[in-house]
Scaffold this motif. Structure first.
Motif, PDB file in Angstrom:
ATOM      1  N   LEU A   1       0.821  -1.210   0.000  1.00  0.00           N
ATOM      2  CA  LEU A   1       0.000   0.000   0.000  1.00  0.00           C
ATOM      3  C   LEU A   1       0.855   1.260   0.000  1.00  0.00           C
ATOM      4  N   GLY A   2       2.021   1.193   0.628  1.00  0.00           N
ATOM      5  CA  GLY A   2       2.870   2.373   0.745  1.00  0.00           C
ATOM      6  C   GLY A   2       3.689   2.691  -0.494  1.00  0.00           C
ATOM      7  N   GLU A   3       3.752   1.772  -1.454  1.00  0.00           N
ATOM      8  CA  GLU A   3       4.512   2.039  -2.669  1.00  0.00           C
ATOM      9  C   GLU A   3       3.833   3.120  -3.512  1.00  0.00           C
ATOM     10  N   ARG A   4       4.636   3.896  -4.203  1.00  0.00           N
ATOM     11  CA  ARG A   4       4.115   4.982  -5.020  1.00  0.00           C
ATOM     12  C   ARG A   4       3.457   4.446  -6.284  1.00  0.00           C
ATOM     13  N   GLY A   5       2.428   5.153  -6.734  1.00  0.00           N
ATOM     14  CA  GLY A   5       1.787   4.812  -7.993  1.00  0.00           C
ATOM     15  C   GLY A   5       0.715   3.748  -7.842  1.00  0.00           C
ATOM     16  N   ALA A   6       0.019   3.508  -8.949  1.00  0.00           N
ATOM     17  CA  ALA A   6      -1.052   2.521  -8.972  1.00  0.00           C
ATOM     18  C   ALA A   6      -0.471   1.120  -9.094  1.00  0.00           C
ATOM     19  N   GLY A   7      -1.260   0.134  -8.698  1.00  0.00           N
ATOM     20  CA  GLY A   7      -0.855  -1.264  -8.795  1.00  0.00           C
ATOM     21  C   GLY A   7      -2.054  -2.128  -9.142  1.00  0.00           C
ATOM     22  N   GLU A   8      -1.792  -3.416  -9.312  1.00  0.00           N
ATOM     23  CA  GLU A   8      -2.878  -4.333  -9.667  1.00  0.00           C
ATOM     24  C   GLU A   8      -3.620  -4.770  -8.414  1.00  0.00           C
ATOM     25  N   LEU A   9      -4.911  -4.483  -8.406  1.00  0.00           N
ATOM     26  CA  LEU A   9      -5.808  -4.945  -7.348  1.00  0.00           C
ATOM     27  C   LEU A   9      -6.658  -6.067  -7.914  1.00  0.00           C
ATOM     28  N   VAL A  10      -6.631  -7.228  -7.268  1.00  0.00           N
ATOM     29  CA  VAL A  10      -7.494  -8.332  -7.666  1.00  0.00           C
ATOM     30  C   VAL A  10      -8.735  -8.279  -6.774  1.00  0.00           C
ATOM     31  N   HIS A  11      -9.833  -7.822  -7.356  1.00  0.00           N
ATOM     32  CA  HIS A  11     -11.100  -7.748  -6.646  1.00  0.00           C
ATOM     33  C   HIS A  11     -11.684  -9.154  -6.567  1.00  0.00           C
ATOM     34  N   PRO A  12     -12.163  -9.590  -5.399  1.00  0.00           N
ATOM     35  CA  PRO A  12     -12.641 -10.976  -5.295  1.00  0.00           C
ATOM     36  C   PRO A  12     -13.831 -11.296  -6.189  1.00  0.00           C
ATOM     37  N   VAL A  13     -14.622 -10.276  -6.560  1.00  0.00           N
ATOM     38  CA  VAL A  13     -15.808 -10.512  -7.393  1.00  0.00           C
ATOM     39  C   VAL A  13     -15.570 -10.094  -8.834  1.00  0.00           C
ATOM     40  N   PHE A  14     -14.981  -8.920  -9.040  1.00  0.00           N
ATOM     41  CA  PHE A  14     -14.891  -8.338 -10.377  1.00  0.00           C
ATOM     42  C   PHE A  14     -13.567  -8.568 -11.078  1.00  0.00           C
ATOM     43  N   GLY A  15     -12.599  -9.170 -10.408  1.00  0.00           N
ATOM     44  CA  GLY A  15     -11.348  -9.483 -11.069  1.00  0.00           C
ATOM     45  C   GLY A  15     -10.310  -8.372 -10.963  1.00  0.00           C
ATOM     46  N   PRO A  16      -9.276  -8.412 -11.785  1.00  0.00           N
ATOM     47  CA  PRO A  16      -8.158  -7.485 -11.665  1.00  0.00           C
ATOM     48  C   PRO A  16      -8.439  -6.133 -12.297  1.00  0.00           C
ATOM     49  N   LEU A  17      -7.907  -5.107 -11.700  1.00  0.00           N
ATOM     50  CA  LEU A  17      -7.959  -3.772 -12.276  1.00  0.00           C
ATOM     51  C   LEU A  17      -6.799  -2.960 -11.709  1.00  0.00           C
ATOM     52  N   LYS A  18      -6.462  -1.904 -12.405  1.00  0.00           N
ATOM     53  CA  LYS A  18      -5.406  -1.016 -11.945  1.00  0.00           C
ATOM     54  C   LYS A  18      -6.013  -0.020 -10.972  1.00  0.00           C
ATOM     55  N   ALA A  19      -5.461   0.055  -9.778  1.00  0.00           N
ATOM     56  CA  ALA A  19      -6.058   0.887  -8.733  1.00  0.00           C
ATOM     57  C   ALA A  19      -4.969   1.600  -7.942  1.00  0.00           C
ATOM     58  N   GLN A  20      -5.362   2.750  -7.401  1.00  0.00           N
ATOM     59  CA  GLN A  20      -4.487   3.543  -6.542  1.00  0.00           C
ATOM     60  C   GLN A  20      -4.987   3.423  -5.109  1.00  0.00           C
ATOM     61  N   ALA A  21      -4.112   3.024  -4.208  1.00  0.00           N
ATOM     62  CA  ALA A  21      -4.484   2.980  -2.793  1.00  0.00           C
ATOM     63  C   ALA A  21      -4.609   4.403  -2.274  1.00  0.00           C
ATOM     64  N   VAL A  22      -5.732   4.704  -1.650  1.00  0.00           N
ATOM     65  CA  VAL A  22      -6.005   6.060  -1.149  1.00  0.00           C
ATOM     66  C   VAL A  22      -5.813   6.138   0.355  1.00  0.00           C
TER      67      VAL A  22
END
Length: 413
Positions: free
Chosen positions: A75-96
């Motif tokens: 979470l602390g790394e800079r920039g967006a990363g791959e979030l694997v949503h348990p229902v909707f699958g992978p997407l590129k997301a930014q931790a807020v």
């Protein structure tokens, strides 16, 4: 099929976590145009805003701190990363934001409130078609690295471990000259050494174009390069489960070498390095297989048998890696590497099955009159360009002449 039957293991940047609940918020951007002395107004749809995703993750048990620490680091790394949503699958997301409460009455337990915002082009809900080999591959690499670091920390013969680390990468380096590596050895920095192994495997994959046309030759070339470069297992005696003691019956030889002329270096010190390189090769080949299968879904160039061969070759190398970990390490230690490798193999199999299932069923067709594949494709489908498809399915020796009564396998209309 309900989402409860297709739930995915959630993760962010490869850091896995269990999920209690999710909430996905979508909102449209609109421009409201109102005019004097006129009731109502005109609404201009300016497209959907970035989705906001709220997830409640849970960590528990004696080892929860390590899993939680890994997620916090991701979470602390800079920039967006791959979030694997348990229902909707992978997407590129930014931790807020993330909130980590602890309660005195619930030791070794934490519910983490995570907030993400979508960071990229639209990924429609339920648009997931492919099992996420990429995400599962990252999890597998993390698992094998954990096993490697544990083995290095408990090494009984550091000198042998360093030599085995150099020897295990030698075949890959010979296949890929000029590759820039970190220069760290397996003892001083196992993570950097593992990154070098992964870089060499990716470099061998990059030598293949994986471009237009059939990708099968590229995949087969990568498979041949990897199997020629990596050290392959050769089990003698009872073997297995040495767990860093250096007393197991497992040794390694390079492909094509004479075992009698090349005395094997025995013990878990060598097994540690070679097992990890084999796992990196297996995961890299699985990612290449996924590339081939995704391209095949867009532009069919392979027969079902060839698709099964791609998946089978990838799964076979993964199985060899799994068998190796089980032979080298105790069950409880090998489990951290073998389980994510199983997930990668399953994802490849499911992808291949999805490609085959997406096509019409195969049926038998008897040629009624003298013809050729292009004319037959026009008669069957109204599309003469599908002639190559008929040739692939039947491996025709002389495709220019189809004789009456000849049995062909074709896709149903």
């Amino acid at each position: 099929m309900a989402w409860k039957d297709t739930l995915l293991p959630a993760s962010f940047r490869g850091a896995p976590f269990e999920v209690l609940r999710t909430r996905d918020h979508g909102e449209k951007a609109v421009a409201l145009h109102e005019y004097p002395y006129r009731d109502g107004g005109e609404v201009e749809d300016l497209a959907r805003k970035a989705r906001r995703i709220s997830i409640t993750a849970v960590f528990w048990g004696p080892g929860y701190e390590q899993a939680l620490e890994k997620l916090i680091k991701a979470l602390g790394e800079r920039g967006a990363g791959e979030l694997v949503h348990p229902v909707f699958g992978p997407l590129k997301a930014q931790a807020v934001s993330w909130d980590i409460p602890h309660e005195g009455e619930r030791p070794d337990y934490a519910e983490v409130a995570l907030e993400f915002v979508e960071a990229g082009a639209d990924t429609p809900f339920f648009a997931r078609t492919w099992p996420m080999v990429g995400a599962k591959a990252d999890t597998a690499r993390a698992g094998t690295l954990g096993v490697l670091e544990h083995a290095v920390a408990n090494s009984k013969n550091p000198g042998a471990l360093v030599r085995s680390g150099l020897r295990s990468l030698a075949g890959l380096q010979a296949q890929l000259s000029g590759q820039l590596l970190s220069g760290y050895d397996i003892l001083s920095s196992p993570a950097a050494w593992a990154a070098d192994a992964a870089s060499l495997v990716r470099g061998l994959a990059d030598l293949r174009s994986f471009g237009a046309g059939s990708l099968l030759p590229d995949f087969n070339g990568l498979l041949a390069s990897l199997t020629a470069a990596i050290l392959l297992p050769s089990f003698s005696g009872s073997g297995g489960g040495s767990g860093g003691t250096g007393t197991g019956g497992v040794f390694w030889t390079a492909p094509g070498t004479d075992e009698a002329a090349t005395p094997p270096v025995q013990g878990a010190e060598l097994d540690t390095a070679a097992a990890h390189v084999l796992a990196e090769a297996a995961v890299g080949l699985a990612e290449a297989a996924q590339t081939v299968l995704e391209a095949e879904a867009q532009t069919p160039t392979l027969s079902p048998v060839e698709i099964e061969t791609v998946a089978g070759n990838s799964r076979e190398l993964i199985q060899t890696s799994i068998d190796t970990y089980r032979a080298v390490y105790p069950v409880e230690q090998a489990h951290a590497a073998t389980e994510p490798l199983k997930d990668v193999a399953l994802a490849v199999q499911q992808s291949a099955a999805a490609v085959i299932a997406a096509r019409p069923p195969l049926v038998a067709h008897t040629v009624a009159a003298r013809s050729c594949p292009r004319l037959l494709a026009h008669r069957l489908y109204g599309d003469h360009t599908r002639a190559l498809e008929i040739q692939r399915l039947n491996a025709l020796r002389d495709p220019n002449f189809l004789t009456p009564g000849q049995e062909l396998t074709v896709y149903a209309k």
